[in-house]
Structure formats: structure tokens, C-alpha cells
Design a protein around this motif. Structure first.
Motif, PDB file in Angstrom:
ATOM      1  N   GLY A 236      93.969 -59.897 104.015  1.00  0.00           N
ATOM      2  CA  GLY A 236      93.010 -58.818 104.205  1.00  0.00           C
ATOM      3  C   GLY A 236      93.639 -57.596 104.840  1.00  0.00           C
ATOM      4  N   ILE A 237      94.532 -57.805 105.811  1.00  0.00           N
ATOM      5  CA  ILE A 237      95.188 -56.688 106.484  1.00  0.00           C
ATOM      6  C   ILE A 237      96.147 -55.971 105.541  1.00  0.00           C
ATOM      7  CG2 ILE A 237      96.827 -56.124 108.335  1.00  0.00           C
ATOM      8  CD1 ILE A 237      95.452 -58.338 109.998  1.00  0.00           C
ATOM      9  N   ARG A 238      96.776 -56.707 104.661  1.00  0.00           N
ATOM     10  CA  ARG A 238      97.679 -56.061 103.702  1.00  0.00           C
ATOM     11  C   ARG A 238      96.938 -55.028 102.859  1.00  0.00           C
ATOM     12  NH1 ARG A 238     102.762 -56.775 101.588  1.00  0.00           N
ATOM     13  NH2 ARG A 238     103.041 -55.674  99.604  1.00  0.00           N
ATOM     14  N   ARG A 239      95.685 -55.323 102.523  1.00  0.00           N
ATOM     15  CA  ARG A 239      94.908 -54.369 101.725  1.00  0.00           C
ATOM     16  C   ARG A 239      94.705 -53.051 102.476  1.00  0.00           C
ATOM     17  NH1 ARG A 239      92.253 -59.206 100.235  1.00  0.00           N
ATOM     18  NH2 ARG A 239      90.567 -58.915 101.737  1.00  0.00           N
ATOM     19  N   VAL A 240      94.610 -53.108 103.797  1.00  0.00           N
ATOM     20  CA  VAL A 240      94.516 -51.881 104.583  1.00  0.00           C
ATOM     21  C   VAL A 240      95.790 -51.058 104.414  1.00  0.00           C
ATOM     22  CG1 VAL A 240      94.378 -50.917 106.907  1.00  0.00           C
ATOM     23  CG2 VAL A 240      92.948 -52.877 106.298  1.00  0.00           C
ATOM     24  N   PHE A 241      96.930 -51.703 104.589  1.00  0.00           N
ATOM     25  CA  PHE A 241      98.191 -50.964 104.563  1.00  0.00           C
ATOM     26  C   PHE A 241      98.552 -50.445 103.180  1.00  0.00           C
ATOM     27  CE2 PHE A 241      98.834 -53.009 108.680  1.00  0.00           C
ATOM     28  CZ  PHE A 241      99.330 -51.924 109.391  1.00  0.00           C
ATOM     29  N   GLU A 242      98.074 -51.097 102.149  1.00  0.00           N
ATOM     30  CA  GLU A 242      98.372 -50.615 100.797  1.00  0.00           C
ATOM     31  C   GLU A 242      97.744 -49.261 100.527  1.00  0.00           C
ATOM     32  OE1 GLU A 242      97.039 -53.912  98.498  1.00  0.00           O
ATOM     33  OE2 GLU A 242      99.021 -54.885  98.485  1.00  0.00           O
ATOM     34  N   ARG A 243      96.761 -48.841 101.340  1.00  0.00           N
ATOM     35  CA  ARG A 243      96.163 -47.520 101.176  1.00  0.00           C
ATOM     36  C   ARG A 243      96.895 -46.455 101.995  1.00  0.00           C
ATOM     37  NH1 ARG A 243      91.589 -50.903 101.646  1.00  0.00           N
ATOM     38  NH2 ARG A 243      91.183 -50.234 103.795  1.00  0.00           N
ATOM     39  N   PHE A 244      97.682 -46.876 102.968  1.00  0.00           N
ATOM     40  CA  PHE A 244      98.363 -45.911 103.835  1.00  0.00           C
ATOM     41  C   PHE A 244      99.862 -45.799 103.568  1.00  0.00           C
ATOM     42  CE2 PHE A 244      94.493 -46.661 106.247  1.00  0.00           C
ATOM     43  CZ  PHE A 244      94.223 -45.424 106.808  1.00  0.00           C
ATOM     44  N   LEU A 245     100.478 -46.853 103.016  1.00  0.00           N
ATOM     45  CA  LEU A 245     101.924 -46.871 102.833  1.00  0.00           C
ATOM     46  C   LEU A 245     102.289 -47.188 101.392  1.00  0.00           C
ATOM     47  CD1 LEU A 245     103.005 -48.929 105.991  1.00  0.00           C
ATOM     48  CD2 LEU A 245     103.019 -46.439 105.730  1.00  0.00           C
TER      49      LEU A 245
END
Length: 427
Positions: A113-122
């Protein structure tokens, strides 16, 4: 060590550090001049660690996410270190009690779930950014060899003096030996990342300073690596409240936990005194534009708040979602929605200002506004996820509202489901 008051952006040569200082991200750095020189001479790799305690990060982690984003945008390589191993221990920083220990299945699900957050920023293409899991090396450690090799580099006397430990002990709250190991493991993470990925920099919030310094010193003592630490200030709102909390709970960064419209509204309701600071930290607007917006006063400050909301939502959820959220807000609260800038035709109740100042139970207001017939029905509505205050879900049956919940238009919007709404105004 360099602290924020002595930072001079004009003296910095690297775009990376100049950007961080100008936008207000830097609190302390172990050796700013040497780090600046390293960033000028070539691409550096830096990391921030995130334990997998939930299946999403929230706004409280956004400064750290933006640090990694700025690192990549200025030509360097960020590493997102997922704490698949350290989550099994629990970071005592900023806490009075130990964290709940999670199963491996839950930790794996949270990391996804946290990876999905970072895929929008990095951008994770090639090696532009990396996401790694410290369980890759921590789970394989042999306890006695680890203690013999690295334990001698840590002074218990000094560890007891670090703020994250000292605060717990000063409050006479128990600190387990499991948690006490956390800073040793975090320091070892930095050493491993230095060996595996030539990682030279660890960043984090100012409450992580002791842990970060331990890692810098371990690298120097164990292998001669020159490592750097940099912390950002811990944020509170101008009112003194903790960032990222609302009456309805945490402001999550994944849309299934907190919708793009709710996210937009969170930023739109920023206090006037926080607008300039948040524009610098949570958007990528040019600083001259930020300077213009933060000078706006009175009703005009709402323009800056709407821009903040749209820019921050676009970073987290994409431009289309941000545009839709802004348009929804315009239809609901814009001038064409009716007198006072609030939706025309919504039932409105007035309550004494003194009563609002003392805070009023959401259950009572939902009933008084005619959205339900009884407090028990209001509680069932909340338990079922159908009650909202200013379009944010109410998750606590005993929740209250007060003056801080008034929108810029001077009202509180109550909702029962998606189609039944009412306004509360102080008399």
C-alpha cells in the motif's frame, strides 16, 4: 553540525541543498559544507526510512516524501527504505508506549500500500529511485556475531541521552529492550545501504536526529565511510495542533483511505498563518509566486488556499483528480452556490456561538439539523461511515465540532450519506 538559523542559501553551491534550505526543509545537518561539496561533484544517493505500520502513509510523512522528490528532481538518487525488519521492533521516537507488533502478512500488505503512495511522487524507472526493504539484511543477522562486530561501537550512556529515549524515561513510561535496539538497527541500515548502494545521506524528521547520528558514526567507525545526516523540522500548525489530524482522523495519502476531494478540502482549510509555509513545503510553485500569494489578506487569502489545495492534491492524486476536487468545491461553496458562498437550498440551523466555543457533539448536531431522528440513529450513521463534517468522514461516535471546524464561509457542513446535507452557523 549545522542548524537552521545559520543556514545561508546563497552560500550553497548545489541545487539540491539550496532548494531544501530556501523552501524550509532543513533543521540540522551533520556537515552541510561537505555534503554540499559532494552534491556538486556528482550524483549522491540518500534515503529515508518508513516503517510499515499501516497500509498508507499520511500527511505527517509528506515532508519526508517531498525531501526525496526534491532529491530526484535535482539530479540525485533517492532510496525509500521500507522497514520490513524494523517494523517488527518498533520505533520508540515520539511515543509513550510500544507499537503493536504486526504479522509478516500484515507488514507485506502495508508495504504494498505504501509503495502506491511513492509511485505518485517518485520515478522508479531504471535506478532513478529505489525502494528496498531492510528485512533483506536484518532478518538474516546472527545475534552474537552482530553484537561482537557492531555492538562495541555504541555507548549505552549516550543512547540513554538521545531525546527519543530520554523523553520516554523522563515520563516514566516503559521502554522495552526490543525498542531500545531500534536505533542500533537503524544505524546498521545506513551502513548496509552505504555498502550496497553507495548511499551517503540519511534524512528524517528532527526527532530522528539521534538515530541518524548513530548511523553516521557507525559508518565512520566500522568502515571509514563518510556519511551525512540531515533532518527537517517537525511541523505543527500555527494553532499549535499536530499536523495531519482532523476531527475525522488522519489525513491519509492513498485515495481509498482519504478521497482526493477530502484531501483537497484539508488543504483548502489551512489556517491563514500557515499558507506561505505550506506552499513552500507541499507544492512546487516558484518561490516568487509563493511570496506573492502569502502576502494576500482578508478574503483574498482564499485564492492562495485554493491554489495550495489544487497543487498539493495534484502531486498526491494527479492533475485530473485535483481539478475535479476543485470543481466540486466550486459548485458546493462557490459564489454561484448561493448567498454567503454556500450551497443554495441547504437547510441551515443556528446555534449560539458560546455553545460552539465549548464544542458540540456531532451526534447532537446531526439530529438537530434534521438529518436523523435520534442520537442513536446518528451513532449508527457514524458507525456505518455515512456521517461527514465539512465532507470529511466522522469515525468517532463521541466526536465534537468547534470554532476550528468553521469553513472560510463561516459555517459547518453536515452530511448524512452523499445526498443529504445541512449547514450549521454560529448565532
Amino acid at each position: 553540525m549545522t542548524t537552521a538559523p545559520s543556514l545561508a542559501p546563497a552560500s550553497l553551491q548545489s541545487e539540491f541543498l539550496r532548494t531544501l534550505v530556501e523552501r524550509g526543509y532543513v533543521h540540522q545537518c551533520t556537515d552541510l559544507e561537505a555534503l554540499d561539496a559532494a552534491a556538486v561533484s556528482g550524483r549522491i544517493t540518500g534515503y529515508i526510512g518508513f516503517d510499515a505500520t499501516a497500509d498508507s502513509l499520511h500527511v505527517g510523512s509528506l515532508v519526508q516524501i517531498m525531501l526525496l522528490r526534491h532529491m530526484q528532481r535535482t539530479g540525485h538518487r533517492p532510496i525509500v527504505l521500507m522497514g520490513g525488519g524494523t517494523t517488527k521492533v518498533g520505533d520508540p521516537s515520539g511515543r509513550d508506549t510500544g507499537r503493536q507488533l504486526l504479522s509478516q502478512q500484515r507488514i507485506d500488505s502495508n508495504i504494498a500500500g505504501i509503495r502506491r503512495v511513492f509511485e505518485r511522487f517518485l520515478d522508479f524507472d531504471a535506478d532513478a529511485a529505489l525502494m528496498v526493504d531492510n528485512s533483506d539484511w536484518l532478518d538474516a543477522l546472527h545475534y552474537i556475531p552482530f553484537l561482537r562486530e557492531y555492538g562495541r561501537h555504541f555507548s549505552v550512556n549516550r543512547m540513554l541521552g538521545f531525546e527519543s529515549v530520554k523523553l520516554r524515561l523522563d515520563r516514566e513510561q516503559p521502554l522495552s529492550f526490543l525498542e531500545f535496539n531500534y536505533m542500533v538497527l537503524q544505524a546498521y541500515d545506513f551502513l548496509e545501504l552505504g555498502r550496497r548502494y553507495d548511499c551517503r545521506l540519511q534524512m528524517g524528521g528532527s526527532d530522528q536526529w539521534g538515530n541518524i547520528v548513530c548511523g553516521v558514526e557507525l559508518g565512520r567507525r566500522a568502515t571509514g565511510l563518510e556519511l551525512f545526516g540531515l533532518t527537517s523540522p517537525l511541523l505543527t500548525l500555527a494553532s499549535g495542533a499536530k499536523m495531519g489530524k482532523t476531527a475525522a482522523g488522519a489525513v491519509w495519502l492513498n485515495p481509498d483511505r482519504f478521497s482526493p476531494y477530502e484531501y483537497w478540502q484539508y488543504w483548502r482549510n489551512t489556517e491563514d498563518a500557515d499558507v506561505g509555509r505550506f506552499l513552500r513545503l507541499f507544492t512546487e510553485l516558484p518561490l516568487d509566486e509563493v511570496a506573492r500569494l502569502e502576502l494576500l489578506e482578508g478574503a483574498e487569502i482564499n485564492e492562495a488556499k485554493a491554489i495550495l489545495a489544487t497543487e498539493a492534491t495534484a502531486l498526491c492524486h494527479g492533475g485530473e483528480a485535483a481539478g475535479e476536487a476543485a470543481e466540486t468545491a466550486r459548485r458546493t461553496f462557490g459564489p454561484e452556490a448561493g448567498a454567503g458562498g454556500l450551497a443554495a437550498g441547504l437547510p441551515t440551523i443556528e446555534i449560539p456561538r458560546a455553545r460552539l466555543d465549548e464544542r458540540v457533539a456531532v451526534c447532537d448536531l446531526i439530529r438537530e439539523a434534521g438529518l436523523v431522528k435520534s442520537n442513536s440513529e446518528a451513532r449508527r450513521l457514524i458507525r456505518g461511515g455515512g456521517a461527514r463534517v465539512n465532507d470529511e468522514p466522522v469515525r468517532d461516535e463521541t466526536g465534537t465540532v468547534g470554532p476550528d471546524d468553521l469553513t472560510a464561509e463561516g459555517a459547518i457542513k453536515l452530511s448524512a450519506g452523499r445526498k443529504r446535507h445541512a449547514l450549521v452557523r454560529p448565532a
